[in-house]
Design a protein around this motif. Structure first.
Motif, PDB file in Angstrom:
ATOM      1  N   GLU A  79      -4.431  -7.268   0.823  1.00 13.67           N
ATOM      2  CA  GLU A  79      -3.666  -6.700   1.817  1.00 13.67           C
ATOM      3  C   GLU A  79      -2.528  -8.376   2.563  1.00 13.67           C
ATOM      4  N   GLU A 123       0.944  -7.929   3.849  1.00 13.54           N
ATOM      5  CA  GLU A 123       1.156  -7.339   5.013  1.00 13.54           C
ATOM      6  C   GLU A 123       0.217  -8.323   6.192  1.00 13.54           C
ATOM      7  N   SER A 136       1.037  -0.760  -0.529  1.00 16.61           N
ATOM      8  CA  SER A 136      -0.179  -0.049  -0.527  1.00 16.61           C
ATOM      9  C   SER A 136       1.005   0.969  -0.439  1.00 16.61           C
ATOM     10  N   ARG A 159      -1.308   0.377   5.934  1.00 19.71           N
ATOM     11  CA  ARG A 159      -0.108  -0.604   6.953  1.00 19.71           C
ATOM     12  C   ARG A 159      -1.142  -1.848   7.894  1.00 19.71           C
ATOM     13  N   GLY A 192      -5.502  -4.764   5.802  1.00 19.47           N
ATOM     14  CA  GLY A 192      -5.633  -6.146   6.190  1.00 19.47           C
ATOM     15  C   GLY A 192      -6.516  -6.318   7.681  1.00 19.47           C
ATOM     16  N   HIS A 207      -4.703  -1.498  -7.802  1.00 18.78           N
ATOM     17  CA  HIS A 207      -4.463  -0.626  -6.508  1.00 18.78           C
ATOM     18  C   HIS A 207      -5.199   0.219  -5.902  1.00 18.78           C
ATOM     19  N   ARG A 213     -11.769   0.233  -0.587  1.00 21.31           N
ATOM     20  CA  ARG A 213     -11.300   0.572   1.129  1.00 21.31           C
ATOM     21  C   ARG A 213     -12.232   1.485   1.605  1.00 21.31           C
TER      22      ARG A 213
END
Length: 130
Positions: free
Chosen positions: A119, A122, A2, A74, A77, A14, A21
Motif C-alpha cells: 500500500e 496510498e 485497492s 484506502r 497502509g 492482490h 490483511r
C-alpha cells in the motif's frame, strides 16, 4: 490500488495481500479484544511490564483500530503502519522486559510490513497531501 481494477498479472498478488490483511485483522481484533476484556493473563502481563493497566487499554484499543483500518481499502497502509509500531514495541518488550519468545510479534511485524509495502502508493499520496 485497492479499490481500482487490478491488472491480470497482479491479480494473485492482490488476492494474497487481501488474505493477509484479513488474517491480520482477525488476529489483532482477537488480541486487542482480549486486552480490552481484561483476560487475567493480559492483566498479569501488563502488570509485569510495569506501566499500569492504562497501557493495556491503550494497546488493545490501538490493535482494534489497526485491525479495522486493515479492512478499509484506502486506510490499510496506515493500519499496517500503526500495527508495525505496536509490534516493534512488543518485540522490544519481549526481549528486554517480560521475556518469552518475540517470534510471534516478529511474524506479525513482517506481515504488516508486507501490507504497508503493498500500500506504499496510498501512503505516499496521503503523506504528500499533508
Amino acid at each position: 490500488m485497492s479499490d481500482v481494477a487490478v491488472p491480470a498479472e497482479r491479480r494473485w498478488t492482490h488476492v494474497g495481500v487481501w488474505i493477509v490483511r484479513g488474517l491480520l485483522a482477525l488476529a489483532f481484533l482477537g488480541a486487542g479484544g482480549i486486552k480490552l476484556y481484561g483476560a487475567p493473563m493480559m492483566v498479569d502481563e501488563f502488570h509485569h511490564i510495569g506501566l499500569g493497566q492504562w497501557f493495556r487499554y491503550l494497546t488493545g484499543s490501538l490493535e482494534v483500530i489497526g485491525a479495522i483500518l486493515l479492512l478499509l481499502p484506502r486506510k490499510a497502509g496506515f493500519g499496517a503502519l500503526l500495527l508495525i509500531c505496536i509490534m516493534i514495541g512488543a518485540v522490544i518488550t519481549h526481549l528486554f522486559v517480560i521475556g518469552g519468545s518475540p517470534i510471534p510479534a516478529m511474524v506479525l511485524l513482517a506481515l504488516n510490513a508486507l501490507v504497508a509495502y503493498s500500500e506504499r502508493g496510498e501512503i505516499a499520496s496521503l503523506a504528500r497531501a499533508l
